[in-house]
Every structure is written in C-alpha cells, then in structure tokens.
Design a protein around this motif. Structure first.
Motif, PDB file in Angstrom:
ATOM      1  N   TYR A 126       0.815  -1.217   0.000  1.00 54.71           N
ATOM      2  CA  TYR A 126       0.000   0.000   0.000  1.00 54.71           C
ATOM      3  C   TYR A 126       0.848   1.266   0.000  1.00 54.71           C
ATOM      4  O   TYR A 126       0.650   2.169  -0.834  1.00 54.71           O
ATOM      5  N   PHE A 127       1.793   1.348   0.924  1.00 60.08           N
ATOM      6  CA  PHE A 127       2.512   2.602   1.107  1.00 60.08           C
ATOM      7  C   PHE A 127       3.705   2.768   0.159  1.00 60.08           C
ATOM      8  O   PHE A 127       4.049   3.895  -0.202  1.00 60.08           O
ATOM      9  N   VAL A 128       4.338   1.676  -0.241  1.00 56.39           N
ATOM     10  CA  VAL A 128       5.437   1.816  -1.204  1.00 56.39           C
ATOM     11  C   VAL A 128       4.922   2.333  -2.555  1.00 56.39           C
ATOM     12  O   VAL A 128       5.492   3.268  -3.118  1.00 56.39           O
ATOM     13  N   PRO A 129       3.831   1.786  -3.105  1.00 58.27           N
ATOM     14  CA  PRO A 129       3.284   2.383  -4.338  1.00 58.27           C
ATOM     15  C   PRO A 129       2.824   3.830  -4.131  1.00 58.27           C
ATOM     16  O   PRO A 129       2.978   4.663  -5.036  1.00 58.27           O
ATOM     17  N   LEU A 130       2.270   4.137  -2.961  1.00 59.01           N
ATOM     18  CA  LEU A 130       1.820   5.508  -2.693  1.00 59.01           C
ATOM     19  C   LEU A 130       2.989   6.476  -2.706  1.00 59.01           C
ATOM     20  O   LEU A 130       2.912   7.549  -3.333  1.00 59.01           O
ATOM     21  N   GLN A 131       4.092   6.115  -2.064  1.00 62.46           N
ATOM     22  CA  GLN A 131       5.238   7.023  -2.049  1.00 62.46           C
ATOM     23  C   GLN A 131       5.845   7.171  -3.441  1.00 62.46           C
ATOM     24  O   GLN A 131       6.321   8.251  -3.792  1.00 62.46           O
ATOM     25  N   ALA A 132       5.813   6.105  -4.232  1.00 60.69           N
ATOM     26  CA  ALA A 132       6.329   6.199  -5.602  1.00 60.69           C
ATOM     27  C   ALA A 132       5.467   7.137  -6.436  1.00 60.69           C
ATOM     28  O   ALA A 132       5.988   7.955  -7.217  1.00 60.69           O
ATOM     29  N   TRP A 133       4.148   7.042  -6.281  1.00 63.23           N
ATOM     30  CA  TRP A 133       3.245   7.943  -7.011  1.00 63.23           C
ATOM     31  C   TRP A 133       3.455   9.392  -6.578  1.00 63.23           C
ATOM     32  O   TRP A 133       3.460  10.297  -7.421  1.00 63.23           O
ATOM     33  N   LEU A 134       3.653   9.610  -5.288  1.00 63.49           N
ATOM     34  CA  LEU A 134       3.871  10.976  -4.799  1.00 63.49           C
ATOM     35  C   LEU A 134       5.119  11.584  -5.416  1.00 63.49           C
ATOM     36  O   LEU A 134       5.116  12.760  -5.818  1.00 63.49           O
ATOM     37  N   LEU A 135       6.187  10.802  -5.507  1.00 62.13           N
ATOM     38  CA  LEU A 135       7.416  11.310  -6.121  1.00 62.13           C
ATOM     39  C   LEU A 135       7.212  11.619  -7.600  1.00 62.13           C
ATOM     40  O   LEU A 135       7.654  12.659  -8.102  1.00 62.13           O
ATOM     41  N   GLU A 136       6.549  10.710  -8.292  1.00 62.37           N
ATOM     42  CA  GLU A 136       6.305  10.892  -9.729  1.00 62.37           C
ATOM     43  C   GLU A 136       5.434  12.112  -9.984  1.00 62.37           C
ATOM     44  O   GLU A 136       5.722  12.931 -10.871  1.00 62.37           O
ATOM     45  N   ARG A 137       4.375  12.243  -9.202  1.00 60.39           N
ATOM     46  CA  ARG A 137       3.468  13.379  -9.376  1.00 60.39           C
ATOM     47  C   ARG A 137       4.144  14.695  -8.995  1.00 60.39           C
ATOM     48  O   ARG A 137       3.927  15.725  -9.646  1.00 60.39           O
ATOM     49  N   ALA A 138       4.974  14.677  -7.960  1.00 56.56           N
ATOM     50  CA  ALA A 138       5.702  15.877  -7.556  1.00 56.56           C
ATOM     51  C   ALA A 138       6.640  16.343  -8.661  1.00 56.56           C
ATOM     52  O   ALA A 138       6.750  17.551  -8.935  1.00 56.56           O
ATOM     53  N   ALA A 139       7.302  15.392  -9.310  1.00 55.22           N
ATOM     54  CA  ALA A 139       8.194  15.748 -10.417  1.00 55.22           C
ATOM     55  C   ALA A 139       7.414  16.381 -11.563  1.00 55.22           C
ATOM     56  O   ALA A 139       7.859  17.364 -12.172  1.00 55.22           O
ATOM     57  N   ALA A 140       6.235  15.836 -11.857  1.00 53.82           N
ATOM     58  CA  ALA A 140       5.405  16.393 -12.927  1.00 53.82           C
ATOM     59  C   ALA A 140       4.932  17.795 -12.588  1.00 53.82           C
ATOM     60  O   ALA A 140       4.926  18.696 -13.456  1.00 53.82           O
ATOM     61  N   LEU A 141       4.559  18.013 -11.349  1.00 51.25           N
ATOM     62  CA  LEU A 141       4.120  19.349 -10.934  1.00 51.25           C
ATOM     63  C   LEU A 141       5.277  20.334 -10.993  1.00 51.25           C
ATOM     64  O   LEU A 141       5.098  21.497 -11.388  1.00 51.25           O
ATOM     65  N   GLY A 142       6.456  19.892 -10.606  1.00 47.54           N
ATOM     66  CA  GLY A 142       7.619  20.765 -10.685  1.00 47.54           C
ATOM     67  C   GLY A 142       7.932  21.166 -12.111  1.00 47.54           C
ATOM     68  O   GLY A 142       8.299  22.317 -12.388  1.00 47.54           O
ATOM     69  N   ALA A 143       7.777  20.216 -13.029  1.00 49.27           N
ATOM     70  CA  ALA A 143       8.019  20.520 -14.440  1.00 49.27           C
ATOM     71  C   ALA A 143       7.020  21.530 -14.980  1.00 49.27           C
ATOM     72  O   ALA A 143       7.332  22.286 -15.916  1.00 49.27           O
ATOM     73  N   ASP A 144       5.827  21.577 -14.373  1.00 47.79           N
ATOM     74  CA  ASP A 144       4.805  22.537 -14.784  1.00 47.79           C
ATOM     75  C   ASP A 144       4.910  23.856 -14.040  1.00 47.79           C
ATOM     76  O   ASP A 144       4.061  24.737 -14.208  1.00 47.79           O
ATOM     77  N   GLY A 145       5.911  23.985 -13.194  1.00 48.53           N
ATOM     78  CA  GLY A 145       6.097  25.217 -12.440  1.00 48.53           C
ATOM     79  C   GLY A 145       5.212  25.347 -11.217  1.00 48.53           C
ATOM     80  O   GLY A 145       5.144  26.412 -10.604  1.00 48.53           O
ATOM     81  N   ARG A 146       4.556  24.272 -10.823  1.00 44.74           N
ATOM     82  CA  ARG A 146       3.665  24.300  -9.652  1.00 44.74           C
ATOM     83  C   ARG A 146       4.467  23.874  -8.421  1.00 44.74           C
ATOM     84  O   ARG A 146       4.282  22.824  -7.842  1.00 44.74           O
ATOM     85  N   THR A 147       5.386  24.751  -8.029  1.00 40.47           N
ATOM     86  CA  THR A 147       6.373  24.407  -7.006  1.00 40.47           C
ATOM     87  C   THR A 147       5.757  24.252  -5.618  1.00 40.47           C
ATOM     88  O   THR A 147       6.249  23.452  -4.817  1.00 40.47           O
ATOM     89  N   VAL A 148       4.726  25.014  -5.305  1.00 38.76           N
ATOM     90  CA  VAL A 148       4.103  24.897  -3.987  1.00 38.76           C
ATOM     91  C   VAL A 148       3.469  23.517  -3.828  1.00 38.76           C
ATOM     92  O   VAL A 148       3.654  22.835  -2.809  1.00 38.76           O
ATOM     93  N   GLU A 149       2.722  23.089  -4.854  1.00 35.74           N
ATOM     94  CA  GLU A 149       2.110  21.765  -4.801  1.00 35.74           C
ATOM     95  C   GLU A 149       3.164  20.671  -4.805  1.00 35.74           C
ATOM     96  O   GLU A 149       2.997  19.629  -4.159  1.00 35.74           O
ATOM     97  N   GLN A 150       4.247  20.911  -5.546  1.00 35.62           N
ATOM     98  CA  GLN A 150       5.345  19.946  -5.559  1.00 35.62           C
ATOM     99  C   GLN A 150       5.916  19.768  -4.150  1.00 35.62           C
ATOM    100  O   GLN A 150       6.155  18.637  -3.696  1.00 35.62           O
TER     101      GLN A 150
END
Length: 293
Positions: A126-150
């Motif tokens: 449960y938590f290992v996939p969740l942390q992987a998704w959080l990292l992946e999504r954070a990287a995508a948000l950072g690429a879009d300039g959404r640094t606060v959400e990242q």
C-alpha cells in the motif's frame, strides 16, 4: 461475539451523538469514541465502521473548532486499535492536486505514532506504491512550475516513510516479507539522504522487535525463510555471544541498539542492497545529524 455486539451498539449511539444538534458535546463524544476503539480493539469492526467514517467526515466541518484535536487523537486511537490495514481499507488515503478533488492525505498524520497490529507486506503493498506515485506526481508538478504543490507532495512523501518505524516495530511477518522490501529500502538509503533517519530507525526497531520475540536460528543454519532473514541472523549472532542474558544499564542498552543498527546495515551492504560505503560511520553521522534515535 458479545463484545463485538456491545461495541457495535455503543458505536451506533456515539455516531448518533455526533449529529449537529449535539455540537456542544462533540469534544466529549469524540474522546469517548477514542476510548471505545481502544477498549474494543479489532472487535470494534465491522460494527463501528459507520462511526469511523462519521468521524472522518467531521474533519472538514468548520463547526468542529477546538474539538479538532480530540478528533485527530481519537482517530489515532482507532487506527492503533484496528491496525493500519483495516483502517485505510475503510478510510483510504487520497491525494488531490486539483481544486475540488477529494483529499484525505491528512490521515497520514493520524497514522503516525499510531501504527500497531501491522505487517511489512501491507506497507510494501500500500505505502510503497503511494510514495512512488507521490514522487512521480511531484516531479510532474515541478516541471509545470507548480512548485508549492510539488513541495506539498514531497512533504507527504516524507510522512509516508515516517510510518515505517511503526510497521517495523510491530510486524510479525519479517521473515517472509522483509527480503522483498529490503531492495526498496536499500534504494532509499542510497538515493534519498533525507529519508535515511526513518529507514534506519525502522531497521533498528525491527531488530529490537525480533529480539523480543526471541527468534533463534539453529547453529547449522536450519533452513527455511527465517534462516535467510538478516534480522533473525543478526539476533542469532548476538545471542551466540551471550548478550541475551546480560543485565544492562541504560547506556549499555543504547550502545547495543547502535550496534544492532550497524550490524544490520552491514548485512544489507554485503547483500548488495545498500552501497558498501554506507557502513557504521555513516550510520552514526546520520544519527547525530537527526538528533539521535
């Protein structure tokens, strides 16, 4: 069955007492909810499931006011009573990065410090996939300039890993589940320096918990999954040196804990799960920088 029925009846009464007309009593009612879950333990489910979801639904109620602390504390008692698997099956952790999306990531803070009746296989599933998704999504948000959400997602990522020590301290499936999780832990130790403290704390807690169960490996290796488990091997090595029967003062106990962490990390290093350079001196530096464990 009788205790489960009693818990269900009490849960129903408390759920009714969380109605808006009893607003002045919410704080007291919520504290009683926590006591109910703590007393009933796993038998509180499924009878108190509606109470649990009702408590969660109060989180966004602006009328909650000063009773919010009681809500969080009582949910924590419920999580400890039923275990993380049963808790998140009924109250899933959802993370939203869009306006209006359903978000229950605050439940991570409820779980922290309230993990019991846990298994490593559930953390891995449960938590290992969740942390992987959080990292992946954070990287995508950072690429879009959404640094606060990242940054928010990175914070949640750290909260997920902060749960690991609780899982390690209570898991009863180390022999069967740790080998599959070890590679992930080794990768985290190697690539995420900011996560080393909770991971190392978790490994230390796991060794201590296994020692408390007094698992013994036969001198010849014994075969089976437990013989290959580095935690059990570490415990057996210490027992082979007669450490288990000694009476120690507080300083000696702390020194042994540090030794356990170093030995376990060296076992992981020898197995190729973590870099060979991260040995005893590295663990001690990390521990000092984190204020000790």
């Amino acid at each position: 069955q009788e205790s489960a029925a009693t818990a269900a009846a009490l849960g129903g009464a408390l759920r009714d007492a969380l109605a808006p007309r009893y607003l002045p009593l919410w704080r007291t009612v919520l504290e009683a909810c926590g006591e109910l879950f703590a007393a009933a333990g796993p038998t509180s489910l499924p009878g108190c499931e509606s109470l649990l979801t009702g408590m969660r639904d109060l989180y966004d109620d602006q009328r909650l006011g000063e009773a919010r602390g009681s809500l969080m504390a009582s949910l924590g008692l419920a999580a400890r009573a039923v275990g993380p698997r049963a808790f998140v099956e009924r109250l899933p952790i959802k993370v939203s990065t869009s306006d209006g999306g359903e978000d229950s990531s605050w439940l991570l803070s409820v779980l922290r410090g309230h993990v019991a009746r846990a298994t490593l296989d559930f953390f891995a599933a449960y938590f290992v996939p969740l942390q992987a998704w959080l990292l992946e999504r954070a990287a995508a948000l950072g690429a879009d300039g959404r640094t606060v959400e990242q940054k928010n997602l990175h914070n949640l990522h750290e909260q997920v890993w902060a749960l690991l020590p609780g899982f390690c301290a209570s898991a009863d499936d180390v022999a069967s589940s740790f080998p599959a999780l070890a590679k992930t832990l080794g990768t985290v130790l190697n690539e995420r320096p900011e996560l080393r403290p909770p991971v190392l704390q978790g490994l230390s807690a796991m060794v201590q918990h296994q020692r408390s169960l007094r698992e013994v490996v036969p001198a010849g290796g014994g075969g089976g999954d437990s013989a290959a488990d580095p935690v059990v091997v570490t415990s057996a090595r210490l027992e082979a040196h007669g450490l288990d029967g000694l009476v120690r003062d507080e300083h000696a106990v702390q020194a042994e804990i540090q030794q356990l962490k170093r030995q376990l990390l060296e076992l992981l290093s020898e197995a190729g799960f973590v870099p060979r350079g991260l040995r005893a001196s590295g663990v001690e530096r990390i521990g000092r920088s984190a204020g000790g464990w």
